[in-house]
Design a protein around this motif. Structure first.
Motif, PDB file in Angstrom:
ATOM      1  N   SER A 136       5.257 -41.993  -5.279  1.00 26.45           N
ATOM      2  CA  SER A 136       5.999 -42.614  -6.375  1.00 26.45           C
ATOM      3  C   SER A 136       5.314 -43.911  -6.803  1.00 26.45           C
ATOM      4  O   SER A 136       4.501 -44.476  -6.079  1.00 26.45           O
ATOM      5  N   ASP A 137       5.646 -44.371  -7.961  1.00 25.29           N
ATOM      6  CA  ASP A 137       5.117 -45.629  -8.497  1.00 25.29           C
ATOM      7  C   ASP A 137       3.594 -45.686  -8.461  1.00 25.29           C
ATOM      8  O   ASP A 137       3.007 -46.722  -8.163  1.00 25.29           O
ATOM      9  N   GLU A 138       2.941 -44.558  -8.746  1.00 28.14           N
ATOM     10  CA  GLU A 138       1.482 -44.477  -8.799  1.00 28.14           C
ATOM     11  C   GLU A 138       0.821 -44.851  -7.471  1.00 28.14           C
ATOM     12  O   GLU A 138      -0.330 -45.268  -7.431  1.00 28.14           O
ATOM     13  N   LYS A 139       1.549 -44.727  -6.374  1.00 28.27           N
ATOM     14  CA  LYS A 139       1.000 -45.006  -5.058  1.00 28.27           C
ATOM     15  C   LYS A 139       0.861 -43.695  -4.305  1.00 28.27           C
ATOM     16  O   LYS A 139       1.489 -42.699  -4.640  1.00 28.27           O
ATOM     17  N   ASP A 140       0.038 -43.698  -3.290  1.00 29.59           N
ATOM     18  CA  ASP A 140      -0.129 -42.543  -2.423  1.00 29.59           C
ATOM     19  C   ASP A 140      -0.237 -43.079  -1.004  1.00 29.59           C
ATOM     20  O   ASP A 140      -1.326 -43.353  -0.509  1.00 29.59           O
ATOM     21  N   ILE A 141       0.920 -43.263  -0.360  1.00 31.98           N
ATOM     22  CA  ILE A 141       0.982 -43.957   0.919  1.00 31.98           C
ATOM     23  C   ILE A 141       1.665 -43.064   1.948  1.00 31.98           C
ATOM     24  O   ILE A 141       2.643 -42.384   1.652  1.00 31.98           O
ATOM     25  N   GLY A 142       1.143 -43.119   3.164  1.00 40.63           N
ATOM     26  CA  GLY A 142       1.675 -42.304   4.246  1.00 40.63           C
ATOM     27  C   GLY A 142       3.057 -42.712   4.700  1.00 40.63           C
ATOM     28  O   GLY A 142       3.451 -43.882   4.637  1.00 40.63           O
ATOM     29  N   ILE A 143       3.791 -41.704   5.173  1.00 39.95           N
ATOM     30  CA  ILE A 143       5.132 -41.906   5.725  1.00 39.95           C
ATOM     31  C   ILE A 143       5.068 -41.568   7.208  1.00 39.95           C
ATOM     32  O   ILE A 143       4.439 -40.594   7.614  1.00 39.95           O
ATOM     33  N   GLY A 144       5.719 -42.374   8.016  1.00 39.37           N
ATOM     34  CA  GLY A 144       5.746 -42.148   9.454  1.00 39.37           C
ATOM     35  C   GLY A 144       6.817 -43.000  10.092  1.00 39.37           C
ATOM     36  O   GLY A 144       7.741 -43.466   9.417  1.00 39.37           O
ATOM     37  N   ASN A 145       6.681 -43.200  11.385  1.00 38.55           N
ATOM     38  CA  ASN A 145       7.631 -44.067  12.077  1.00 38.55           C
ATOM     39  C   ASN A 145       6.955 -44.792  13.218  1.00 38.55           C
ATOM     40  O   ASN A 145       5.864 -44.438  13.641  1.00 38.55           O
ATOM     41  N   PHE A 146       7.619 -45.857  13.658  1.00 37.55           N
ATOM     42  CA  PHE A 146       7.130 -46.552  14.838  1.00 37.55           C
ATOM     43  C   PHE A 146       8.302 -47.173  15.579  1.00 37.55           C
ATOM     44  O   PHE A 146       9.361 -47.460  15.010  1.00 37.55           O
ATOM     45  N   LEU A 147       8.065 -47.343  16.847  1.00 34.49           N
ATOM     46  CA  LEU A 147       8.995 -48.060  17.715  1.00 34.49           C
ATOM     47  C   LEU A 147       8.195 -49.136  18.436  1.00 34.49           C
ATOM     48  O   LEU A 147       7.062 -48.899  18.839  1.00 34.49           O
ATOM     49  N   MET A 148       8.779 -50.290  18.585  1.00 40.74           N
ATOM     50  CA  MET A 148       8.237 -51.298  19.484  1.00 40.74           C
ATOM     51  C   MET A 148       9.255 -51.440  20.588  1.00 40.74           C
ATOM     52  O   MET A 148      10.463 -51.551  20.324  1.00 40.74           O
ATOM     53  N   PHE A 149       8.775 -51.405  21.808  1.00 37.62           N
ATOM     54  CA  PHE A 149       9.699 -51.498  22.932  1.00 37.62           C
ATOM     55  C   PHE A 149       9.199 -52.514  23.946  1.00 37.62           C
ATOM     56  O   PHE A 149       8.031 -52.886  23.956  1.00 37.62           O
ATOM     57  N   GLU A 150      10.130 -52.967  24.757  1.00 33.26           N
ATOM     58  CA  GLU A 150       9.820 -53.931  25.799  1.00 33.26           C
ATOM     59  C   GLU A 150      10.233 -53.338  27.136  1.00 33.26           C
ATOM     60  O   GLU A 150      11.371 -52.896  27.308  1.00 33.26           O
ATOM     61  N   ALA A 151       9.304 -53.319  28.050  1.00 33.47           N
ATOM     62  CA  ALA A 151       9.587 -52.900  29.424  1.00 33.47           C
ATOM     63  C   ALA A 151       9.649 -54.170  30.280  1.00 33.47           C
ATOM     64  O   ALA A 151       9.606 -55.283  29.751  1.00 33.47           O
ATOM     65  N   GLU A 152       9.730 -53.999  31.564  1.00 36.20           N
ATOM     66  CA  GLU A 152       9.862 -55.158  32.448  1.00 36.20           C
ATOM     67  C   GLU A 152       8.696 -56.130  32.328  1.00 36.20           C
ATOM     68  O   GLU A 152       8.888 -57.345  32.318  1.00 36.20           O
ATOM     69  N   ASP A 153       7.481 -55.607  32.198  1.00 38.20           N
ATOM     70  CA  ASP A 153       6.318 -56.493  32.197  1.00 38.20           C
ATOM     71  C   ASP A 153       5.320 -56.228  31.068  1.00 38.20           C
ATOM     72  O   ASP A 153       4.168 -56.624  31.144  1.00 38.20           O
TER      73      ASP A 153
END
Length: 128
Positions: A76-93
């Motif tokens: 849309s809007d004359e763009k061609d951009i990828g769609i995806g997802n991400f998660l940022m997570f925190e573990a103990e260390d």
């Protein structure tokens, strides 16, 4: 976008059992979204200066890969951009990222090489 949501649900229910999810995004990896989440990552890691720089660098590389190589595109809007997802997570260390998007077989080879480079940075120049 259903494939991306399935991936995110899979990660949360099967792989990230002990980790705390800090950020989550499903959508178009355009410049605005990448900037917004880069800022959020910097804020989430502000008490860990070295980690903050590393997390920012790794996130930008991963986000660019989604934007460039995702098979699911926003045209849309004359763009061609990828769609995806991400998660940022925190573990103990540590902090971690999980990124998902649908790619074609040609892109898999390129992305494996790019991930190898990112991982080598983590093991060499990004060590605390």
């Amino acid at each position: 976008m259903a494939d991306n949501q399935k991936f995110s649900s899979f990660l949360k229910s099967h792989l990230l059992t002990e980790e705390k999810i800090i950020l989550e995004y499903n959508g178009v990896f355009d410049q605005s979204a990448v900037k917004h989440y880069a800022f959020q990552i910097s804020e989430s890691t502000k008490n860990f200066i070295v980690t903050q720089r590393r997390a920012f660098y790794v996130y930008v590389e991963l986000a660019q890969n989604v934007g460039f190589y995702s098979e699911i595109r926003d045209k849309s809007d004359e763009k061609d951009i990828g769609i995806g997802n991400f998660l940022m997570f925190e573990a103990e260390d540590y902090f971690g990222f999980a990124v998902g998007n649908v790619v074609n077989n040609k892109a898999v080879t390129i992305l494996k090489r790019k991930c190898k480079i990112i991982n080598s940075f983590i093991n060499k120049i990004l060590i605390l």
